[in-house]
Design a protein around this motif. Structure first.
Motif, PDB file in Angstrom:
ATOM      1  N   LEU A  62      -6.590   3.010  -4.970  1.00 44.52           N
ATOM      2  CA  LEU A  62      -7.881   2.667  -4.370  1.00 44.52           C
ATOM      3  C   LEU A  62      -9.014   2.819  -5.383  1.00 44.52           C
ATOM      4  CD1 LEU A  62      -7.602   4.205  -0.789  1.00 44.52           C
ATOM      5  CD2 LEU A  62      -7.740   1.794  -1.402  1.00 44.52           C
ATOM      6  N   LYS A  63      -8.957   3.870  -6.214  1.00 46.54           N
ATOM      7  CA  LYS A  63      -9.983   4.070  -7.240  1.00 46.54           C
ATOM      8  C   LYS A  63      -9.979   2.927  -8.241  1.00 46.54           C
ATOM      9  CE  LYS A  63     -10.145   9.116  -7.123  1.00 46.54           C
ATOM     10  NZ  LYS A  63      -9.800  10.341  -7.847  1.00 46.54           N
ATOM     11  N   LYS A  64      -8.775   2.505  -8.666  1.00 47.92           N
ATOM     12  CA  LYS A  64      -8.665   1.385  -9.606  1.00 47.92           C
ATOM     13  C   LYS A  64      -9.244   0.107  -9.004  1.00 47.92           C
ATOM     14  CE  LYS A  64      -4.555   2.864 -12.132  1.00 47.92           C
ATOM     15  NZ  LYS A  64      -3.122   2.605 -12.323  1.00 47.92           N
ATOM     16  N   LYS A  65      -8.919  -0.129  -7.737  1.00 46.81           N
ATOM     17  CA  LYS A  65      -9.389  -1.330  -7.053  1.00 46.81           C
ATOM     18  C   LYS A  65     -10.919  -1.324  -6.942  1.00 46.81           C
ATOM     19  CE  LYS A  65      -7.169  -3.379  -3.305  1.00 46.81           C
ATOM     20  NZ  LYS A  65      -6.703  -3.316  -1.916  1.00 46.81           N
ATOM     21  N   ASP A  66     -11.505  -0.156  -6.593  1.00 41.18           N
ATOM     22  CA  ASP A  66     -12.961  -0.040  -6.499  1.00 41.18           C
ATOM     23  C   ASP A  66     -13.628  -0.238  -7.849  1.00 41.18           C
ATOM     24  OD1 ASP A  66     -12.885   0.376  -3.795  1.00 41.18           O
ATOM     25  OD2 ASP A  66     -13.028   2.575  -3.927  1.00 41.18           O
ATOM     26  N   ALA A  67     -13.058   0.339  -8.906  1.00 39.57           N
ATOM     27  CA  ALA A  67     -13.622   0.193 -10.248  1.00 39.57           C
ATOM     28  C   ALA A  67     -13.592  -1.277 -10.678  1.00 39.57           C
ATOM     29  CB  ALA A  67     -12.852   1.053 -11.237  1.00 39.57           C
ATOM     30  N   LYS A  68     -12.503  -1.949 -10.407  1.00 38.91           N
ATOM     31  CA  LYS A  68     -12.384  -3.367 -10.762  1.00 38.91           C
ATOM     32  C   LYS A  68     -13.422  -4.195 -10.018  1.00 38.91           C
ATOM     33  CE  LYS A  68      -8.948  -7.040 -10.989  1.00 38.91           C
ATOM     34  NZ  LYS A  68      -7.592  -7.431 -10.629  1.00 38.91           N
ATOM     35  N   ARG A  69     -13.626  -3.893  -8.747  1.00 38.32           N
ATOM     36  CA  ARG A  69     -14.608  -4.602  -7.931  1.00 38.32           C
ATOM     37  C   ARG A  69     -16.020  -4.380  -8.467  1.00 38.32           C
ATOM     38  NH1 ARG A  69     -13.714  -2.544  -2.739  1.00 38.32           N
ATOM     39  NH2 ARG A  69     -11.841  -3.794  -2.614  1.00 38.32           N
ATOM     40  N   GLU A  70     -16.318  -3.142  -8.874  1.00 33.74           N
ATOM     41  CA  GLU A  70     -17.642  -2.820  -9.435  1.00 33.74           C
ATOM     42  C   GLU A  70     -17.883  -3.569 -10.743  1.00 33.74           C
ATOM     43  OE1 GLU A  70     -20.268  -1.006  -8.341  1.00 33.74           O
ATOM     44  OE2 GLU A  70     -19.202  -0.817  -6.438  1.00 33.74           O
ATOM     45  N   ARG A  96     -18.570  -7.185  -9.979  1.00 35.82           N
ATOM     46  CA  ARG A  96     -19.900  -7.325  -9.379  1.00 35.82           C
ATOM     47  C   ARG A  96     -20.983  -7.239 -10.466  1.00 35.82           C
ATOM     48  NH1 ARG A  96     -20.077  -3.266  -5.357  1.00 35.82           N
ATOM     49  NH2 ARG A  96     -18.945  -4.687  -4.008  1.00 35.82           N
ATOM     50  N   HIS A 108       0.825  -1.210   0.000  1.00 32.95           N
ATOM     51  CA  HIS A 108       0.000   0.000   0.000  1.00 32.95           C
ATOM     52  C   HIS A 108       0.858   1.260   0.000  1.00 32.95           C
ATOM     53  CE1 HIS A 108      -2.500   3.163   1.959  1.00 32.95           C
ATOM     54  NE2 HIS A 108      -3.405   2.677   1.122  1.00 32.95           N
ATOM     55  N   ARG A 152      -4.443   7.072  -3.500  1.00 31.76           N
ATOM     56  CA  ARG A 152      -5.853   7.310  -3.846  1.00 31.76           C
ATOM     57  C   ARG A 152      -6.172   6.734  -5.218  1.00 31.76           C
ATOM     58  NH1 ARG A 152      -4.979  12.333  -1.092  1.00 31.76           N
ATOM     59  NH2 ARG A 152      -4.460  13.367  -3.048  1.00 31.76           N
TER      60      ARG A 152
END
Length: 155
Positions: free
Chosen positions: A136-144, A147, A17, A133
């Motif tokens: 984290l945005k990349k990780k959230d986008a990948k998760r979305e 899903r 991180h 940051r």
């Protein structure tokens, strides 16, 4: 067995991180008798640890290995400096890289491989806050995306 594989004992998630990992090395570690028993029991913390080259040798600082319960008076100091075992060429490469501005050596994980404790260390460059940051945005986008794809397959 490839580098970084074996029975995982401890992992330093904070390192990935806080740093960009440029290169990884597998190093052996010099331990005392009760330390390996405590490591096999999983009583180890890599969170604030780092490695440093001193007198042509690589040492691991601030790695906390809790005392072994049955160790009595032969127990070790939990935060003692431990020597890492690497080839001379690898140590020289690490030394040259850490002389550059912003590079450091951090342990990524500790695992048991063929009965020996090994440390996966990484040559790392510190991340800026905006890099964290962005990750984290990349990780959230990948998760979305995953899903949405999963929901679409169910329907």
């Amino acid at each position: 067995m490839p580098k970084g594989e074996g029975k995982l004992v401890a992992q330093n998630k904070k390192a990935r991180h806080d740093y960009h990992i440029e290169e990884t090395f597998e190093a052996g570690i010099v331990l005392q008798g009760t330390e390996i028993k405590a490591i096999r029991a999983g009583r180890i913390n890599l969170k604030d640890s780092f490695a440093r080259v001193q007198n042509g040798e690589l040492f691991l600082h601030n790695m906390h290995v809790s005392p072994y319960e049955q160790g009595n008076r032969y127990n070790h100091d939990p935060l003692r400096t431990r020597k890492l075992l690497l080839h001379r060429k690898e140590i020289n490469r690490l030394l040259g890289s850490t002389k550059e501005q912003g590079y450091s050596i951090v342990p990524l994980k500790l695992y048991l491989k063929n009965g020996f404790a090994k440390v996966l260390i990484g040559l790392a460059k510190g991340k800026k806050n905006y890099d964290k940051r962005q990750d984290l945005k990349k990780k959230d986008a990948k998760r979305e995306i995953e899903r949405a794809f999963r929901d679409r397959q169910k329907a």
